[in-house]
Design an enzyme around this catalytic site. Structure first.
Site, PDB file in Angstrom:
ATOM      1  N   CYS A   1     -15.214 -59.092 -14.567  1.00  0.00           N
ATOM      2  CA  CYS A   1     -13.928 -58.903 -14.184  1.00  0.00           C
ATOM      3  C   CYS A   1     -12.961 -59.750 -14.956  1.00  0.00           C
ATOM      4  CB  CYS A   1     -13.847 -59.507 -12.653  1.00  0.00           C
ATOM      5  SG  CYS A   1     -12.271 -59.678 -11.971  1.00  0.00           S
TER       6      CYS A   1
ATOM      7  N   ASP B   1       2.298   1.835  -3.430  1.00  0.00           N
ATOM      8  CA  ASP B   1       1.236   2.109  -4.300  1.00  0.00           C
ATOM      9  C   ASP B   1       1.097   3.767  -4.235  1.00  0.00           C
ATOM     10  OD1 ASP B   1       0.984  -0.094  -5.136  1.00  0.00           O
ATOM     11  OD2 ASP B   1      -0.805  -0.580  -4.085  1.00  0.00           O
TER      12      ASP B   1
ATOM     13  N   CYS C   1     -11.801 -63.048 -12.799  1.00  0.00           N
ATOM     14  CA  CYS C   1     -12.488 -64.192 -12.355  1.00  0.00           C
ATOM     15  C   CYS C   1     -13.863 -64.261 -13.184  1.00  0.00           C
ATOM     16  CB  CYS C   1     -12.900 -64.032 -10.872  1.00  0.00           C
ATOM     17  SG  CYS C   1     -14.086 -62.360 -10.337  1.00  0.00           S
TER      18      CYS C   1
ATOM     19  N   TYR D   1      22.781 -14.160 -15.778  1.00  0.00           N
ATOM     20  CA  TYR D   1      23.689 -15.123 -15.470  1.00  0.00           C
ATOM     21  C   TYR D   1      24.917 -14.736 -16.341  1.00  0.00           C
ATOM     22  CZ  TYR D   1      21.995 -17.137 -19.926  1.00  0.00           C
ATOM     23  OH  TYR D   1      21.199 -17.468 -21.265  1.00  0.00           O
TER      24      TYR D   1
ATOM     25  N   LYS E   1      20.271 -24.370 -14.509  1.00  0.00           N
ATOM     26  CA  LYS E   1      20.087 -24.098 -16.001  1.00  0.00           C
ATOM     27  C   LYS E   1      18.421 -23.993 -16.120  1.00  0.00           C
ATOM     28  CE  LYS E   1      21.084 -25.507 -20.666  1.00  0.00           C
ATOM     29  NZ  LYS E   1      19.779 -25.143 -21.198  1.00  0.00           N
TER      30      LYS E   1
ATOM     31  N   ALA F   1       0.743  -1.205   0.086  1.00  0.00           N
ATOM     32  CA  ALA F   1      -0.086  -0.082  -0.174  1.00  0.00           C
ATOM     33  C   ALA F   1       0.883   1.316   0.040  1.00  0.00           C
ATOM     34  CB  ALA F   1      -0.918   0.055   1.353  1.00  0.00           C
TER      35      ALA F   1
ATOM     36  N   GLU G   1      25.184 -23.238 -11.600  1.00  0.00           N
ATOM     37  CA  GLU G   1      24.099 -22.436 -11.827  1.00  0.00           C
ATOM     38  C   GLU G   1      23.216 -23.150 -12.170  1.00  0.00           C
ATOM     39  OE1 GLU G   1      24.916 -19.225 -14.338  1.00  0.00           O
ATOM     40  OE2 GLU G   1      26.498 -18.686 -13.311  1.00  0.00           O
TER      41      GLU G   1
ATOM     42  N   ASP H   1      14.972 -22.980 -17.100  1.00  0.00           N
ATOM     43  CA  ASP H   1      14.244 -23.408 -18.560  1.00  0.00           C
ATOM     44  C   ASP H   1      13.212 -22.273 -19.047  1.00  0.00           C
ATOM     45  OD1 ASP H   1      13.309 -24.963 -20.406  1.00  0.00           O
ATOM     46  OD2 ASP H   1      12.470 -26.250 -19.090  1.00  0.00           O
TER      47      ASP H   1
ATOM     48  N   CYS I   1     -12.956 -64.255  -6.440  1.00  0.00           N
ATOM     49  CA  CYS I   1     -11.902 -63.612  -7.237  1.00  0.00           C
ATOM     50  C   CYS I   1     -10.726 -63.823  -6.575  1.00  0.00           C
ATOM     51  CB  CYS I   1     -12.257 -62.231  -7.688  1.00  0.00           C
ATOM     52  SG  CYS I   1     -11.026 -61.325  -8.485  1.00  0.00           S
TER      53      CYS I   1
ATOM     54  N   LYS J   1      22.346 -32.007 -18.000  1.00  0.00           N
ATOM     55  CA  LYS J   1      20.984 -31.980 -18.130  1.00  0.00           C
ATOM     56  C   LYS J   1      19.931 -32.999 -17.071  1.00  0.00           C
ATOM     57  CE  LYS J   1      18.686 -29.990 -21.335  1.00  0.00           C
ATOM     58  NZ  LYS J   1      18.969 -29.679 -22.711  1.00  0.00           N
TER      59      LYS J   1
ATOM     60  N   CYS K   1     -15.442 -55.360  -9.203  1.00  0.00           N
ATOM     61  CA  CYS K   1     -15.546 -56.881  -9.439  1.00  0.00           C
ATOM     62  C   CYS K   1     -16.354 -57.259  -8.235  1.00  0.00           C
ATOM     63  CB  CYS K   1     -14.200 -57.531  -9.534  1.00  0.00           C
ATOM     64  SG  CYS K   1     -14.359 -59.367  -9.179  1.00  0.00           S
TER      65      CYS K   1
HETATM   66  S1  IVH Z   1      25.637 -19.417 -19.794  1.00  0.00           S
HETATM   67  C1  IVH Z   1      28.203 -19.478 -23.792  1.00  0.00           C
HETATM   68  N1  IVH Z   1      23.867 -20.092 -17.948  1.00  0.00           N
HETATM   69  O1  IVH Z   1      20.956 -22.331 -21.786  1.00  0.00           O
HETATM   70  C2  IVH Z   1      26.764 -19.802 -23.351  1.00  0.00           C
HETATM   71  N2  IVH Z   1      23.029 -20.415 -19.884  1.00  0.00           N
HETATM   72  O2  IVH Z   1      22.671 -23.560 -24.318  1.00  0.00           O
HETATM   73  C3  IVH Z   1      26.586 -19.150 -22.155  1.00  0.00           C
HETATM   74  N3  IVH Z   1      20.714 -20.981 -19.802  1.00  0.00           N
HETATM   75  O3  IVH Z   1      19.565 -20.556 -24.190  1.00  0.00           O
HETATM   76  C4  IVH Z   1      25.184 -19.792 -21.409  1.00  0.00           C
HETATM   77  N4  IVH Z   1      20.412 -21.071 -17.635  1.00  0.00           N
HETATM   78  O4  IVH Z   1      19.676 -19.063 -22.157  1.00  0.00           O
HETATM   79  C5  IVH Z   1      23.994 -19.697 -19.147  1.00  0.00           C
HETATM   80  N5  IVH Z   1      22.727 -20.374 -15.656  1.00  0.00           N
HETATM   81  C6  IVH Z   1      22.799 -20.376 -17.083  1.00  0.00           C
HETATM   82  C7  IVH Z   1      21.506 -20.673 -17.864  1.00  0.00           C
HETATM   83  C8  IVH Z   1      21.916 -20.637 -19.321  1.00  0.00           C
HETATM   84  C9  IVH Z   1      19.975 -21.488 -18.786  1.00  0.00           C
HETATM   85  C10 IVH Z   1      20.387 -21.258 -21.268  1.00  0.00           C
HETATM   86  C11 IVH Z   1      20.775 -20.061 -22.180  1.00  0.00           C
HETATM   87  C12 IVH Z   1      20.799 -20.644 -23.554  1.00  0.00           C
HETATM   88  C13 IVH Z   1      21.298 -22.178 -23.213  1.00  0.00           C
HETATM   89  C14 IVH Z   1      22.677 -22.560 -23.607  1.00  0.00           C
END
Ligand code: IVH
Length: 670
Positions: free
Chosen positions: A408, A36, A411, A225, A115, A33, A113, A117, A432, A314, A426
């Site tokens: 069934c 805002d 049986c 990143y 990855k 609030a 880190e 998605d 059975c 992965k 059943c």
């Molecule tokens: S570093 C030289 N760090 O993964 C590449 N990429 O195949 C440097 N991604 O589409 C990328 N999390 O967007 C990096 N912690 C992370 C990431 C990350 C996801 C994705 C990135 C890219 C793909 C790379």
């Protein structure tokens, strides 16, 4: 006038700081609030004094005009991809190779880190001011999504603090939080609109909207990143320190990012993050390991389109497409028929899946499933595999409907549907073999009669050879019978007979649980055991009487009465007792005779702070207490939490002993 300009400046600074705390640090600094109010004040001043308007103002995230297309932007430095490994041992080999190349000792430092998605993005700043935002595109050229990126609250329009290079290109991932994804899909589904397949597609679709107002409504998030390009300034010597700087300049960097050393550090990070994954706010599909020192990164260089200094581990895929070969119906202990999908084996979530439960025919209808369909199968973490949906475009012409069986499959008895329930059953009961097997497996199981060495295969054989018609027959098996079975020698037969004999001394609760009354699990069995002094009392209990027991509602009470009034069940109970099954009636629950709660009828009321209702109940029952839902002359003890109401008054009236949560802990400790 000077005052107005200063006020506008001050408001912008305050709002930017609150935004940073909220969106980048996940640590709100003032109530919504109040925020805002500041925001409204700034907006009003900017409207009244247009001469002070600025594109960097936090009020200017959402522009007004939709676009008719996206301009192309050539990246200053190509946005490359990452090499992948799909299992831990390949990760070890990668780490080892890097050590060799750098001639380093075993503990080389990496930054680990998540990855993310989502969708990769590049953000270009000049003198700390956002100039443009571009998607990855083909890596060389992306699309200009500046107006959309500006609507994302974790994308700084103006960098905080100082010391940033004159030109700075920051890279990161745009994500849609799972909660937002679920909410959007829920309302789309309700409106009969198309839903997003996953949060990644949703993020990508939302970022590429021609109308930035739509993007703004999607509540996307950025995690930064790396730095892609910089000039007119310097950066630290390590990636980890660069992330810290990005954080201080106003970007959100992931809290899950960690510096790790050597293969063992990388492996334990894998372990840790895999465990955290299901509970995260965002989807991640793996882990990126980056060599921390930039001079090492430079020495390692690139191979074709990917850096040698980083690798993506992965996670095993959680979804896969396969074919529905057939649907079988499995018969459970109580006769319920469950449709089970037989699938073309497929590797998903780290295991090969060839079966998945479809729960009931309503689910089959909901999925609009046909035999022969291509289906998406999911296996997340340790969760049992699930058929998520059909791929309608791939339905073959000869796909077959799945029909509810009228007999069934085991049986041949008639299949009946139960009023107000989706389940079909059943009607064969003990006739059975499938139901008999399931009931007997339940009877001998560890939490029931606990007959050691009496495994599922043994039950199957004995039922198939018609040597076990009911649980009673278990206690009349002799050595000759057992020697007829596969892989059963003198020694194991004698041992088994001994454990059958041994199991005759049990507890009332185990005995009740072993009967397999529908909906009576371990806890309810324990409640029943502590509320009835013997089998006779239980057999005579009315539905009303059963309902006074805490947690036993009308449905469970009816199930119990139905079951016990069925002559074949009451006969079975009597026959088992005649065979010598027995328990110590003064010690209803194993090892509780000494507890001050043993044998007491207890009621719980009000809000407890340290236990959930289920936990308290479980603790009380395992201390030998009876838990009841209402206070009466029989009540020995009331446990009163906060805001206790009428039950507390009644207990006081009746002179029932009342204790609070602290005292309960003391009692339990005894
Ligand atoms: S570093 C030289 N760090 O993964 C590449 N990429 O195949 C440097 N991604 O589409 C990328 N999390 O967007 C990096 N912690 C992370 C990431 C990350 C996801 C994705 C990135 C890219 C793909 C790379």
């Amino acid at each position: 006038m000077v005052d107005t300009e200063a006020r506008i400046q001050s408001l912008r600074e305050q709002i930017n700081e609150h935004n940073y705390q909220y969106y980048a640090q996940d640590n709100p600094s003032i109530p919504d609030a109040e925020y805002d109010l500041l925001f409204q004040e700034l907006k009003a001043l900017e409207e009244k004094y247009p001469e002070y308007q600025s594109p960097q103002s936090p009020t200017q995230r959402v522009g007004s005009e939709p676009l008719d297309g996206f301009r192309q932007i050539k990246h200053k430095v190509p946005m490359l991809s990452l090499d992948n490994v799909f299992d831990r041992s390949s990760l070890s080999s990668y780490i080892e190779k890097i050590h060799e190349r750098l001639k380093a000792d075993s503990g080389l430092e990496f930054v680990a880190e998540p990855k993310f998605d989502g969708v990769a993005i590049s953000l270009f700043y000049h003198a700390g001011v956002l100039q443009y935002a571009a998607t990855r595109g083909d890596g060389e050229t992306g699309e200009d999504v500046t107006l959309n990126a500006r609507t994302i609250k974790s994308v700084p329009l103006q960098l905080r603090g100082q010391g940033f290079p004159e030109e700075l290109e920051v890279r990161g991932e745009i994500l849609m939080p799972r909660a937002v994804f679920n909410a959007i899909n829920q309302s789309s589904e309700a409106a009969g609109e198309k839903i997003f397949v996953n949060p990644r597609n949703a993020a990508s679709g939302s970022l590429r909207q021609l109308d930035p107002a739509v993007t703004a409504s999607r509540r996307l998030h950025l995690f930064a990143y790396s730095v892609g390009y910089f000039s007119g300034g310097g950066l630290p010597e390590r990636h980890s320190d660069t992330l810290k700087l990005l954080d201080s300049w106003g970007f959100a960097t992931s809290r899950l990012t960690q510096k790790v050393a050597g293969d063992s550090g990388c492996q334990s990070y894998c372990e840790e993050l895999s465990g955290l994954r299901p509970g995260l706010d965002f989807d991640i599909d793996g882990i990126v390991f980056k060599v921390d020192r930039f001079d090492y990164q430079q020495a390692l260089g690139f191979v074709s389109r990917a850096p040698r200094w980083a690798i993506a581990y992965k996670f095993p895929a959680e979804e896969a497409v396969t074919t529905l070969l057939d649907v079988d119906f499995q018969v459970g202990r109580t006769g319920v028929l469950t449709p089970v999908a037989r699938l073309e084996p497929v590797f998903v979530g780290g295991v090969t899946v060839s079966n998945a439960t479809l729960h009931n025919m309503e689910e089959v209808a909901r999925l609009d499933l046909r035999i022969g369909d291509a289906v998406v199968v999911q296996r997340a973490g340790d969760v049992i595999p699930k058929v998520l949906r059909v791929v309608p475009e791939r339905r073959p012409d000869d796909a077959r409907l799945i029909l509810s069986p009228d007999q069934c499959p085991v049986c041949g008895s008639e299949v009946i549907s139960i009023e107000q329930q989706v389940a079909i059953r059943c009607s064969g009961a003990w006739l059975c073999p499938a139901q008999r097997k399931q009931s007997l497996k339940h009877f001998v199981s560890r939490k029931a009669m606990d007959i050691e060495g009496f495994g599922e295969k043994l039950v199957d054989q004995l039922v198939d050879k018609d040597m076990l018609k009911s649980a009673v027959d278990i206690f009349s098996l002799d050595i000759q019978d057992l020697l007829l079975l596969e892989r059963m020698g003198d020694k194991s037969a004698a041992k088994l007979l001994k454990s059958i004999e041994h199991s005759k001394k049990t507890t009332f609760a185990r005995f009740i649980y072993a009967l397999g009354i529908p909906e009576v699990g371990e806890t309810t069995a324990r409640s029943l055991a502590s509320n009835f002094s013997n089998v006779g009392a239980l057999l005579n209990a009315s539905e009303e009487e059963l309902q006074t027991i805490d947690d036993i509602g009308p449905i469970v009470a009816r199930n119990i009465c139905h079951f016990l009034q069925e002559p074949k069940n009451s006969d079975l109970i009597k026959a088992l007792l005649d065979l010598g099954l027995h328990w110590d009636s003064t010690e209803a629950i194993e090892g509780t005779a000494d507890s001050p709660l043993a044998g007491k009828t207890v009621v719980v009321t009000g809000t407890l702070t340290r236990f959930t209702r289920d936990e308290v109940k479980e603790l009380l029952l395992s201390s030998g207490a009876k838990v009841s839902s209402s206070v009466s002359g029989n009540t020995d003890l009331l446990i009163a939490g906060e805001k206790a109401g009428s039950k507390l008054l009644k207990a006081r009236e009746l002179g029932v002993e009342v204790i609070n949560e602290d005292e309960l802990e003391g009692w339990l400790a005894e």
